[in-house]
Design an enzyme around this catalytic site. Structure first.
Site, short mmCIF file in Angstrom:
data_model
loop_
_atom_site.label_atom_id
_atom_site.label_comp_id
_atom_site.label_asym_id
_atom_site.label_seq_id
_atom_site.Cartn_x
_atom_site.Cartn_y
_atom_site.Cartn_z
CB CYS A 149 8.35 -0.74 -3.89
SG CYS A 149 8.63 1.01 -3.58
N1 LIG Z 1 3.36 2.52 -0.98
C1 LIG Z 1 4.21 1.61 -1.41
O1 LIG Z 1 4.22 1.24 -2.59
C2 LIG Z 1 5.20 0.97 -0.46
C3 LIG Z 1 6.01 -0.07 -0.92
C4 LIG Z 1 6.93 -0.67 -0.04
C5 LIG Z 1 7.03 -0.21 1.26
N2 LIG Z 1 6.26 0.84 1.67
C6 LIG Z 1 6.41 1.29 3.06
O2 LIG Z 1 5.27 0.86 3.79
C7 LIG Z 1 4.95 1.82 4.81
C8 LIG Z 1 3.51 2.25 4.62
O3 LIG Z 1 3.40 2.85 3.33
P1 LIG Z 1 2.03 3.38 2.74
O4 LIG Z 1 2.29 3.68 1.31
O5 LIG Z 1 0.93 2.46 3.12
O6 LIG Z 1 1.89 4.76 3.56
P2 LIG Z 1 0.57 5.60 3.84
O7 LIG Z 1 -0.43 5.39 2.76
O8 LIG Z 1 1.04 6.98 4.12
O9 LIG Z 1 -0.01 4.96 5.19
C9 LIG Z 1 0.66 5.07 6.43
C10 LIG Z 1 -0.20 4.50 7.53
O10 LIG Z 1 0.43 4.72 8.80
C11 LIG Z 1 -0.48 5.41 9.67
N3 LIG Z 1 0.32 6.28 10.55
C12 LIG Z 1 1.09 7.33 10.21
N4 LIG Z 1 1.71 7.84 11.30
C13 LIG Z 1 1.31 7.09 12.35
C14 LIG Z 1 1.58 7.12 13.75
N5 LIG Z 1 2.40 8.03 14.28
N6 LIG Z 1 0.98 6.19 14.55
C15 LIG Z 1 0.14 5.28 14.04
N7 LIG Z 1 -0.15 5.18 12.72
C16 LIG Z 1 0.42 6.09 11.90
C17 LIG Z 1 -1.37 6.20 8.73
O11 LIG Z 1 -2.57 6.53 9.38
P3 LIG Z 1 -3.56 7.64 8.77
O12 LIG Z 1 -3.59 7.47 7.29
O13 LIG Z 1 -4.88 7.27 9.38
O14 LIG Z 1 -3.00 8.95 9.16
C18 LIG Z 1 -1.59 5.16 7.64
O15 LIG Z 1 -2.51 4.18 8.06
C19 LIG Z 1 5.95 2.98 4.63
O16 LIG Z 1 7.01 2.83 5.54
C20 LIG Z 1 6.44 2.81 3.21
O17 LIG Z 1 7.73 3.32 2.99
C21 LIG Z 1 5.34 1.43 0.85
#
Ligand SMILES: NC(=O)c1ccc[n+]([C@@H]2O[C@H](COP(=O)([O-])OP(=O)(O)OC[C@H]3O[C@@H](n4cnc5c(N)ncnc54)[C@H](OP(=O)(O)O)[C@@H]3O)[C@@H](O)[C@H]2O)c1
Length: 337
Positions: A149
């Site tokens: 981001c």
């Molecule tokens: N948030 C942002 O603004 C943003 C921007 C750019 C990129 N990203 C990247 O996008 C990715 C997701 O970010 P997010 O903000 O959506 O994170 P998040 O809200 O923490 O969600 C992570 C997801 O992955 C699942 N998960 C975690 N460990 C897992 C495993 N071992 N096996 C299967 N599923 C698993 C979680 O499941 P549960 O919740 O059910 O545990 C949840 O659905 C990250 O790598 C982050 O760095 C995020």
């Protein structure tokens, strides 16, 4: 219809993907997975999707997800993505990974993420998914590494001028501010309402893991070793990234020429909007949209660039959908506003 799976649908970017994919007329969402105690309808987890989608959110079973989908979005934490990406790719699925696992050379990744990279083969073929930089390669890609981001805002803010910047010993200064959803949906005290409300804090000063991504991509574009000082700040808002970039104007072109370079770079870009010279964008201009709005001003011996995005849309899920549209030869604006 493109059959789409969202892995990590219970997280912030996963939820946003579902929202955007539902608006895309060329897409059918066929699988949603997360880590769930009890497999249940997705709209029970997120009631705002009631009557919009009827799918059971399941725990991940790679074979089952692959059977149902043409393309898989991995909205997973870094290190988790690189366990699953190879499995889906081996099964002939297209993959867009939202994590940082495939954005950097392995030595840089290992230094900044403190863990070994376990999928060197696919790291070689992953295309960095910034359409404004890589549209041609994204078109033919089976595997896209969606940008971070902060890097999306900073790279788009700098692309038009980076080749002409002569840094000597000076670094470009990047001051970025993010909303709290940038950290994902985890329960940390430091991210709680009581700690954030009416507060502002700098963190990971010149140590943030997105800094090497910006340097890597910008150095590649400019052919020079780009030096950056990057200071992220956490704001008491849910979503948005506001990046202010400072470059000494010494040795730069005139204000008119610089502005022309911005106009020229982004004239055909559907999701980058340039403000009139000297006028600065605001977060509310882009919230909930896939736009990156940019303003520039040359004054006080500095070129000041402001680039704003919604971290969950152009900074993550919106850009991922834009990449999917490009990969399938669709209008890249489908499902996006
Ligand atoms: N948030 C942002 O603004 C943003 C921007 C750019 C990129 N990203 C990247 O996008 C990715 C997701 O970010 P997010 O903000 O959506 O994170 P998040 O809200 O923490 O969600 C992570 C997801 O992955 C699942 N998960 C975690 N460990 C897992 C495993 N071992 N096996 C299967 N599923 C698993 C979680 O499941 P549960 O919740 O059910 O545990 C949840 O659905 C990250 O790598 C982050 O760095 C995020």
């Amino acid at each position: 219809m493109v059959k789409v799976a969202v892995v990590g649908a219970t997280g912030y970017t996963g939820e946003e993907l579902v929202e955007l994919l539902l608006r895309n007329p060329e897409v059918e969402i066929t699988s949603l997975t997360g880590i769930v105690e009890k497999e249940s309808d997705f709209s029970l987890l997120y009631p705002r999707f009631g009557k919009k989608i009827s799918l059971i959110c399941k725990n991940l079973d790679v074979a089952e997800v692959a059977k149902k989908s043409d393309i898989v979005f991995l909205a997973l934490p870094h290190t988790v993505s690189m366990k699953f990406a190879p499995e889906f790719l081996k099964k002939g699925k297209k993959v867009i990974d939202l994590s940082a696992d495939y954005r950097l050379p392995s030595d840089v990744y290992e230094k900044w993420y403190g863990t070994k990279h376990v999928d060197a083969d696919n790291l070689k073929t992953a295309v960095y998914g910034l359409p404004e930089l890589n549209r041609k390669n994204i078109k033919s890609a089976a595997f896209v590494a969606n940008p971070g981001c902060f890097p999306t805002s900073v790279i788009l803010g700098l692309l038009p001028v980076i080749k002409t910047v002569s840094q000597k010993d000076k670094a470009i200064i990047v001051d970025s501010k993010t909303g709290v959803t940038g950290a994902g949906r985890k329960g940390l005290v430091s991210l709680s309402f009581g700690e954030l409300d009416e507060n502002l804090r700098a963190y990971k000063v010149n140590e943030h893991q997105h800094m090497p991504e910006m340097k890597h991509i910008l150095s590649g574009v400019s052919g020079k070793d780009i030096k950056l000082n990057f200071v992220p700040h956490l704001m008491p808002i849910r979503r948005g990234i506001f990046s202010t970039i400072y470059i000494s104007s010494e040795g730069l072109d005139s204000a008119e020429k610089i502005y022309e370079a911005y106009k020229d770079t982004y004239k055909n870009e559907p999701f980058v909007r340039l403000r009139p010279m000297g006028s600065m964008p605001e977060l509310s201009d882009v919230r909930g949209t896939n736009f990156c709005d940019i303003g520039i001003k040359l004054a006080g011996g500095m070129l000041v660039i402001v680039a704003v995005i919604d971290n969950l849309v152009k900074g993550a899920s919106g850009q991922a959908v834009q990449n999917m549209n490009i990969m399938y030869g669709l209008d890249e604006r489908l499902g996006l506003v």
